[in-house]
Design an enzyme around this catalytic site. Structure first.
Site, PDB file in Angstrom:
ATOM      1  N   GLN A 126       5.199 -24.688 -22.724  1.00 29.48           N
ATOM      2  CA  GLN A 126       5.735 -23.851 -21.641  1.00 29.48           C
ATOM      3  C   GLN A 126       5.575 -24.568 -20.312  1.00 29.48           C
ATOM      4  O   GLN A 126       4.577 -25.235 -20.059  1.00 29.48           O
ATOM      5  CB  GLN A 126       5.002 -22.512 -21.620  1.00 29.48           C
ATOM      6  CG  GLN A 126       5.517 -21.575 -20.531  1.00 29.48           C
ATOM      7  CD  GLN A 126       4.517 -21.385 -19.418  1.00 29.48           C
ATOM      8  OE1 GLN A 126       3.318 -21.398 -19.650  1.00 29.48           O
ATOM      9  NE2 GLN A 126       5.002 -21.215 -18.204  1.00 29.48           N
ATOM     10  N   ARG A 163      -1.138  -7.621  -9.526  1.00 36.41           N
ATOM     11  CA  ARG A 163      -2.020  -7.018 -10.542  1.00 36.41           C
ATOM     12  C   ARG A 163      -3.224  -6.419  -9.845  1.00 36.41           C
ATOM     13  O   ARG A 163      -4.160  -7.127  -9.474  1.00 36.41           O
ATOM     14  CB  ARG A 163      -2.415  -8.090 -11.545  1.00 36.41           C
ATOM     15  CG  ARG A 163      -1.167  -8.724 -12.151  1.00 36.41           C
ATOM     16  CD  ARG A 163      -1.455  -9.723 -13.212  1.00 36.41           C
ATOM     17  NE  ARG A 163      -0.274 -10.534 -13.462  1.00 36.41           N
ATOM     18  CZ  ARG A 163      -0.291 -11.723 -14.038  1.00 36.41           C
ATOM     19  NH1 ARG A 163      -1.455 -12.245 -14.447  1.00 36.41           N
ATOM     20  NH2 ARG A 163       0.826 -12.405 -14.227  1.00 36.41           N
ATOM     21  N   LYS A 228      12.468 -18.380 -20.525  1.00 33.74           N
ATOM     22  CA  LYS A 228      11.669 -17.188 -20.829  1.00 33.74           C
ATOM     23  C   LYS A 228      11.600 -16.285 -19.605  1.00 33.74           C
ATOM     24  O   LYS A 228      11.230 -16.738 -18.524  1.00 33.74           O
ATOM     25  CB  LYS A 228      10.256 -17.612 -21.249  1.00 33.74           C
ATOM     26  CG  LYS A 228       9.255 -16.479 -21.401  1.00 33.74           C
ATOM     27  CD  LYS A 228       7.959 -16.965 -22.029  1.00 33.74           C
ATOM     28  CE  LYS A 228       6.921 -15.868 -22.147  1.00 33.74           C
ATOM     29  NZ  LYS A 228       6.204 -15.602 -20.903  1.00 33.74           N
ATOM     30  N   HIS A 252       7.230 -10.419 -19.160  1.00 29.97           N
ATOM     31  CA  HIS A 252       5.902 -11.007 -19.001  1.00 29.97           C
ATOM     32  C   HIS A 252       4.820  -9.980 -19.362  1.00 29.97           C
ATOM     33  O   HIS A 252       3.748  -9.942 -18.750  1.00 29.97           O
ATOM     34  CB  HIS A 252       5.732 -11.489 -17.547  1.00 29.97           C
ATOM     35  CG  HIS A 252       4.939 -12.764 -17.401  1.00 29.97           C
ATOM     36  ND1 HIS A 252       5.509 -13.989 -17.160  1.00 29.97           N
ATOM     37  CD2 HIS A 252       3.612 -13.006 -17.461  1.00 29.97           C
ATOM     38  CE1 HIS A 252       4.569 -14.919 -17.057  1.00 29.97           C
ATOM     39  NE2 HIS A 252       3.407 -14.339 -17.248  1.00 29.97           N
ATOM     40  N   GLY A 285       4.913  -6.153 -25.335  1.00 28.66           N
ATOM     41  CA  GLY A 285       4.577  -4.852 -25.884  1.00 28.66           C
ATOM     42  C   GLY A 285       4.563  -4.763 -27.400  1.00 28.66           C
ATOM     43  O   GLY A 285       4.306  -3.689 -27.947  1.00 28.66           O
ATOM     44  N   ARG A 287       3.132  -4.782 -30.898  1.00 26.61           N
ATOM     45  CA  ARG A 287       1.749  -4.566 -31.337  1.00 26.61           C
ATOM     46  C   ARG A 287       1.615  -4.353 -32.839  1.00 26.61           C
ATOM     47  O   ARG A 287       0.524  -4.059 -33.316  1.00 26.61           O
ATOM     48  CB  ARG A 287       1.168  -3.329 -30.631  1.00 26.61           C
ATOM     49  CG  ARG A 287       1.028  -3.448 -29.126  1.00 26.61           C
ATOM     50  CD  ARG A 287      -0.055  -4.430 -28.752  1.00 26.61           C
ATOM     51  NE  ARG A 287      -0.115  -4.655 -27.304  1.00 26.61           N
ATOM     52  CZ  ARG A 287       0.608  -5.572 -26.651  1.00 26.61           C
ATOM     53  NH1 ARG A 287       1.447  -6.369 -27.300  1.00 26.61           N
ATOM     54  NH2 ARG A 287       0.476  -5.721 -25.346  1.00 26.61           N
ATOM     55  N   GLY A 306       1.798 -11.811 -27.291  1.00 28.61           N
ATOM     56  CA  GLY A 306       0.869 -12.150 -26.241  1.00 28.61           C
ATOM     57  C   GLY A 306      -0.518 -11.598 -26.499  1.00 28.61           C
ATOM     58  O   GLY A 306      -1.278 -12.112 -27.322  1.00 28.61           O
ATOM     59  N   ARG A 307      -0.838 -10.502 -25.845  1.00 28.50           N
ATOM     60  CA  ARG A 307      -2.206  -9.982 -25.854  1.00 28.50           C
ATOM     61  C   ARG A 307      -2.828  -9.824 -27.241  1.00 28.50           C
ATOM     62  O   ARG A 307      -4.024 -10.087 -27.396  1.00 28.50           O
ATOM     63  CB  ARG A 307      -2.261  -8.664 -25.099  1.00 28.50           C
ATOM     64  CG  ARG A 307      -1.874  -8.817 -23.622  1.00 28.50           C
ATOM     65  CD  ARG A 307      -1.934  -7.479 -22.917  1.00 28.50           C
ATOM     66  NE  ARG A 307      -1.466  -7.513 -21.542  1.00 28.50           N
ATOM     67  CZ  ARG A 307      -0.207  -7.390 -21.175  1.00 28.50           C
ATOM     68  NH1 ARG A 307       0.738  -7.248 -22.093  1.00 28.50           N
ATOM     69  NH2 ARG A 307       0.113  -7.413 -19.892  1.00 28.50           N
TER      70      ARG A 307
HETATM   71  C1  LIG Z   1      -3.657 -13.318 -20.222  1.00 27.51           C
HETATM   72  C2  LIG Z   1      -2.211 -13.697 -20.211  1.00 27.51           C
HETATM   73  C3  LIG Z   1      -1.828 -14.922 -19.706  1.00 27.51           C
HETATM   74  C4  LIG Z   1      -0.491 -15.301 -19.702  1.00 27.51           C
HETATM   75  N1  LIG Z   1      -0.149 -16.527 -19.245  1.00 27.51           N
HETATM   76  C5  LIG Z   1       1.135 -16.921 -19.316  1.00 27.51           C
HETATM   77  C6  LIG Z   1       1.505 -18.239 -18.980  1.00 27.51           C
HETATM   78  O1  LIG Z   1       0.664 -19.044 -18.642  1.00 27.51           O
HETATM   79  N2  LIG Z   1       2.813 -18.559 -19.037  1.00 27.51           N
HETATM   80  C7  LIG Z   1       3.764 -17.670 -19.427  1.00 27.51           C
HETATM   81  O2  LIG Z   1       4.945 -17.991 -19.460  1.00 27.51           O
HETATM   82  N3  LIG Z   1       3.448 -16.409 -19.773  1.00 27.51           N
HETATM   83  C8  LIG Z   1       2.147 -16.020 -19.733  1.00 27.51           C
HETATM   84  N4  LIG Z   1       1.820 -14.770 -20.132  1.00 27.51           N
HETATM   85  C9  LIG Z   1       2.863 -13.880 -20.623  1.00 27.51           C
HETATM   86  C10 LIG Z   1       3.090 -14.038 -22.117  1.00 27.51           C
HETATM   87  O3  LIG Z   1       3.680 -15.274 -22.387  1.00 27.51           O
HETATM   88  C11 LIG Z   1       3.993 -12.961 -22.696  1.00 27.51           C
HETATM   89  O4  LIG Z   1       5.231 -12.943 -22.023  1.00 27.51           O
HETATM   90  C12 LIG Z   1       3.404 -11.567 -22.644  1.00 27.51           C
HETATM   91  O5  LIG Z   1       2.028 -11.606 -22.859  1.00 27.51           O
HETATM   92  C13 LIG Z   1       4.060 -10.715 -23.725  1.00 27.51           C
HETATM   93  O6  LIG Z   1       3.612  -9.410 -23.698  1.00 27.51           O
HETATM   94  P1  LIG Z   1       2.445  -8.838 -24.651  1.00 27.51           P
HETATM   95  O7  LIG Z   1       1.159  -9.362 -24.079  1.00 27.51           O
HETATM   96  O8  LIG Z   1       2.594  -7.365 -24.454  1.00 27.51           O
HETATM   97  O9  LIG Z   1       2.721  -9.313 -26.035  1.00 27.51           O
HETATM   98  C14 LIG Z   1       0.487 -14.405 -20.167  1.00 27.51           C
HETATM   99  C15 LIG Z   1       0.104 -13.178 -20.673  1.00 27.51           C
HETATM  100  C16 LIG Z   1      -1.229 -12.813 -20.722  1.00 27.51           C
HETATM  101  C17 LIG Z   1      -1.599 -11.494 -21.312  1.00 27.51           C
END
Ligand SMILES: Cc1cc2nc3c(=O)[nH]c(=O)nc-3n(C[C@H](O)[C@H](O)[C@H](O)COP(=O)(O)O)c2cc1C
Ligand SMILES: Cc1cc2nc3c(=O)[nH]c(=O)nc-3n(C[C@H](O)[C@H](O)[C@H](O)COP(=O)(O)O)c2cc1C
Ligand SMILES: Cc1cc2nc3c(=O)[nH]c(=O)nc-3n(C[C@H](O)[C@H](O)[C@H](O)COP(=O)(O)O)c2cc1C
Ligand SMILES: Cc1cc2nc3c(=O)[nH]c(=O)nc-3n(C[C@H](O)[C@H](O)[C@H](O)COP(=O)(O)O)c2cc1C
Lengths: 365, 365, 365, 365
Positions: A126, A163, A228, A252, A285, A287, A306-307
């Site tokens: 990324q 945030r 993205k 995001h 989102g 899960r 992600g999370r």
């Molecule tokens: C702690 C954290 C750090 C993240 N860091 C990045 C990042 O460095 N680059 C990026 O493109 N997205 C980042 N994201 C976004 C994720 O790539 C992703 O779009 C998002 O977490 C998806 O949602 P979800 O957490 O509900 O699955 C981050 C998300 C979280 C939770």
């Protein structure tokens, strides 16, 4: 007791992590309404099961950006994973290798990409559009050298999302997670109240990013280029016209613009606009395996997680494996119950929107 | 105080049963969102009453799969009823006999079908598609010998639904409920954590079941063949084309695929697709005479009742009679107040969907 | 403190009345979902105010069933008002006289109609279709002799609604409220558990009532005939064809058929079907002047008020006056703020349905 | 901790102000359903972000009623601001001057308009249609002499809204806020229970106000004439035909007619009706920069801010500055994240209505 769902894993992570780290991971921007809506809109999509279709051996296999994957899932790019566990990105990459899915290395990885390449996992790299353009070039070179299969440019970071949790927590990264200029910038940013990550991030991101830069980027690398953070169908159409290799419909995870629609709500119009000119992935989102099937039923080409991965990471590599195996088991279960022997069948499922379900409360996970 | 509603009976059952038995009976798969939606969607259907139509002697009589029934209700197939009360299926069958409605014998009955036949109740025999095909044949033969009036193949059990309550409870059937191979299998499955019923069930079900098997089954028996567990209108149309004698629109009471729409929500499209080629019954979430009238108003041919019967069974035969008499009284009341002297009139009622009602909380019953 | 709203008055009544009397008055049938929906659907109707229209002297005057009325409001027929206050119907009739609105005498009045006529209030006489047809004739004769201006036949009482509160309370009328055969019947019914009012009512109502009886009734009296309890547009059209003088869109305040739509939801289709052939009044759930204006804006000819009157009656004649003056003041306020100098202007207001408001909780009033 | 949102500032104000002053400021009319709906409807508007559009230097600049403004925001007219802080209107005007946005002086200002003019802020003068027409003329003259740039006639005050909080609180203005006849009237009104402000206001407002008066007013002044309080599209069209210079879609922050739709819900039809014949501003319920962007995305020409300013005013000039800087920062953030380099771009954003969000609870702010 063994966690059975991603929610179980999240609850466990919530007790294990320092409160401000938990907030950083689980939280979103503003009122967290987008965060909530991602969940609610998914829950209200009901899939109509098919029956009598021989699902003795359902297969979750697919191809993501040209590489075979054991499920239609990749790990989303997430910064500073050593914040969660000392093994950080390494643990996640290893779990991905074992699970047979791609791992997206964040532009803000806390582990060098060559170490991650050594795990043998399929890697995507990324990029953020740093003001320091040399750094972008460097990341590109490293990505190619590390054998990454794709470059994922996140286009939803003209500045850091508001945030509130992090600001109220005066959230600062512990030293040692970032390197080079970043480490210095973070240290400097950490001396005042508010979120020092936000402050630092804002100084390094280049909000001038525009479609000309996409052309430049495409010329710069032989790797497939993925954008993205697309939500508007007009941008999706533009992406297709600019010849990008894939897009990720993403808000995001509700961390950037609170006020955005859910990604699952935005997906249909984006798919229409793209009209099969490139694959459309999605995140934010998701899960459960059922959520993944929902995306596939609506026409997505795959889901970034992600999370849930970071919640699992609290338990290191095994923890991430647990998350992935829960999701895989749930996906198999959902496919079997909906009569889908493979993911092509999923795309043919009928779906209906229910408004009968209570919106999720501003949710823990 | 005498219970006045199925909810009253459920609350009584909740206090009488062992917690893990209660969970097994009342619970559903996954987040129990389908369980909840079944209730919410029913509650939001408002029936517009007619007036001035002489309802001095309303009749709830009808015909179900060719047999006269005192109300448009049959008892749904439910496994292992001796789990609830020592008299199990016998008590239920007797109450059905007295109430003049059919009883569907589960493929996993804890009482032999010939004993149930002795009650004189109208019996339907439910089949699961066991890997052990001989057992299917055996069930068919027994059904015919016992004088069953129909064979009901449940097509929504390619594998057991992910019922988290049972898994968390390490739910195991007490010995003595199942017989033969099942008893052995259950005993074997019971030695590890998780739901041993789920583990055992998964080993005996044949997920290869498909439309070819329906043809085979129809040739195998002289009894009318009913498919239970249809939700997609395309499957309903296929069923009609394959010449099945009836279908049951069912999501297995929210116990199999969490993510499915409510059955009452799915009914209209199914009815359209079937276009009167065969009767369309329904189950999942029906808890009152009003709910039954809702189904009839929307065009169903009858309603199968699941959990309300088991809640009543806590009080043995009298308890089931109580449930049935509450439902009959409520149905009569609803028919009288909507000006329906008989069930044909019900089909002519206008209905409107309200979104003004709060969704039921993840409900007790 | 002086009550400012009907809710204030209801809360006061809730503390003053015996719990089972309160339950009898405020409660509804079944799950009380219709009771709740009446309130929710009204609240979600938003009226778009007009401005700059000279509302210095707004007038609430209108004509109801041919008689001038100071506001578009009549008191709905309600049985046994001496249950609430020793002066019962007399207090209400006096307050109506003073407020210049009609009072509908229930067929089950606890005060003889000639005493009510002596107050000088405009009276309408409500009929139930008693099996004892002589009693119907008697009520008609009394109504005519008392100078009633209309006969209101309630067509939504083929049997008593299933009011669970009363059944659970073993609700019995105190002796002395009813007279003659009714008193005897109620006394007899009162000796067993459950609601003795329900039991008695069921014995006296004739569920055979149908359109032929409407013809008979029209021939029987010179008074205008009103049908109360219409919800289906087809019945409304029939009523117009049968030449009735008015209809009341009513679900009996949610006391009869739980499962019915709200009356305000049913109104538009009824108005369409009637197409101005007769006035269309409405009741059920109206609790404020704003609610009254909502009905007028949607095209109703007037509103009948039920429970708010009984809540006020806890304070006798003054209490009813208070309720009526609160409503009048609120109506004037709402008219002024929406630019309505008179009620004709109200019919021209635009309305929109909002779904943004939380459904009222299963409400106190 | 530093307040980060208007909600933070509101919570702070709630603790600082006397309860009955807080109620006067934050409360609304009737059930406060319009107050709530303003918030809910805004929250449910989701803006679809654009990406890759160079937002390095987003500009919030615009023109409001012909005067340049640093953001598309003006302070709404609000009476008696010295109730909140001794510096009252002066503090607000100074903060507006510094923030580069217009300040609307209420017809019931507690600080003489010439003192406010001395701050150098862009002033608009709000009028009420007082029965004492001389006073209207006087206000006009003062406005012109003070160099006001527009006259804003509030057309939604034929009488005071039924604000139950104030009535229950026997709310009375402290002496010394009003002057001349008003002071005397308020003092006189203050001697009885209930809201003395309401009583006094009702005596001074002329409910005869109508379109003829608008013509008179336009002839009376050289200043642009703005009508504040339009919700119905027909009135908006009339306003355009009468040649007014702008309208403000407003429900007076839910303080006048409880039962009105939200302003954001009413905006699209108003814009259609006006068809660009004059600018359409909006107010009522705006609490964040995101809310402001929502209005701009739907086509508004600018937003008037009410209560958030008074919440800030608890901290005097600095407090108002804080409110304005929070809003400006949020607006910049929202514009950056939605790819809007300027406000013209905002008008091109796509929006979708979500019903997935829980309606705000009868909210604090
Ligand atoms: C702690 C954290 C750090 C993240 N860091 C990045 C990042 O460095 N680059 C990026 O493109 N997205 C980042 N994201 C976004 C994720 O790539 C992703 O779009 C998002 O977490 C998806 O949602 P979800 O957490 O509900 O699955 C981050 C998300 C979280 C939770
Ligand atoms: C405890 C229990 C056991 C069940 N066992 C069976 C079964 O053996 N075969 C079958 O086809 N369905 C079975 N079902 C599903 C019912 O036939 C029926 O579809 C469902 O209960 C209807 O929903 P309701 O419980 O909300 O009425 C079972 C349901 C319950 C609650
Ligand atoms: C205590 C009570 C007694 C009633 N008795 C009668 C009655 O005797 N005849 C009748 O036609 N309606 C009767 N009703 C119904 C009312 O006429 C009216 O339809 C209903 O109350 C309107 O709803 P509301 O109470 O929400 O205003 C009664 C209602 C109540 C609350
Ligand atoms: C305390 C208070 C006093 C107000 N006084 C006036 C006034 O004097 N004239 C007027 O036109 N509007 C008045 N308003 C209404 C505002 O101009 C504006 O329409 C409303 O506050 C916008 O809603 P908001 O508070 O949700 O932003 C007042 C509002 C408040 C809260």
């Amino acid at each position: 007791q063994t966690p059975l769902t991603v929610d179980d894993i999240a609850q466990w992570a919530a007790t294990e992590l320092e409160p401000e780290v938990w907030d950083f991971v689980c939280g979103g921007a503003g009122d967290e309404s987008t965060l909530q809506l991602n969940r609610t809109d998914l829950a209200n999509i009901r899939l109509v099961p098919r029956v009598l279709r021989d699902v003795a051996h359902p297969s979750t296999h697919t191809t993501l950006l040209g590489t075979p994957a054991a499920m239609p899932v990749a790990v989303a790019p997430m910064a500073y994973q050593r914040l969660i566990h000392p093994h950080g990105e390494l643990a996640v990459a290893r779990a991905c290798k074992r699970a047979g899915i791609p791992f997206t290395v964040s532009a803000l990885t806390s582990t060098p990409i060559d170490q991650l390449a050594a795990t043998g996992a399929t890697l995507w790299a990324q990029l953020y559009w740093f003001t320091d353009r040399a750094r972008v070039g460097e990341l590109l070179t490293q990505a190619e050298q590390a054998g990454c299969r794709a470059v994922v440019l996140s286009v939803d970071m003209p500045r850091m999302g508001r945030r509130l949790r992090d600001i109220r927590n005066d959230f600062t990264l512990p030293a040692g997670l970032a390197s080079g200029a970043d480490a210095a910038g973070l240290a400097a940013a950490g001396t005042r109240p508010g979120s020092s990550i936000a402050r630092h991030t804002d100084t390094i991101m280049d909000a001038q990013l525009n479609w000309d830069d996409i052309e430049w980027l495409s010329r710069q690398t032989v790797l497939p280029v993925v954008l993205k953070g697309i939500l508007d169908a007009r941008d999706a159409a533009l992406a297709a016209e600019f010849g990008v290799d894939a897009i990720v419909v993403s808000n995001h995870g509700g961390r950037q613009f609170d006020g955005a629609p859910s990604t699952i709500g935005a997906l249909p119009a984006v798919l229409d606009a793209v009209a099969d000119r490139c694959p459309v992935l999605i995140d934010s989102g998701f899960r459960s395996g059922l959520d993944i099937l929902r995306a596939m039923a609506l026409g997505a080409g795959g889901v970034l997680l992600g999370r849930p991965i970071l919640y699992g990471l609290v338990g290191g590599e095994r923890g991430v494996e647990l998350t992935l195996s829960v999701l895989r088991e749930e996906l198999l279960d959902a496919m079997t119950h909906t009569g889908c022997a493979d993911l092509r069948a999923a795309a043919d499922l009928a779906s209906v929107i229910s408004e009968g379900l209570l919106p999720a409360p501003a949710a823990l996970t």
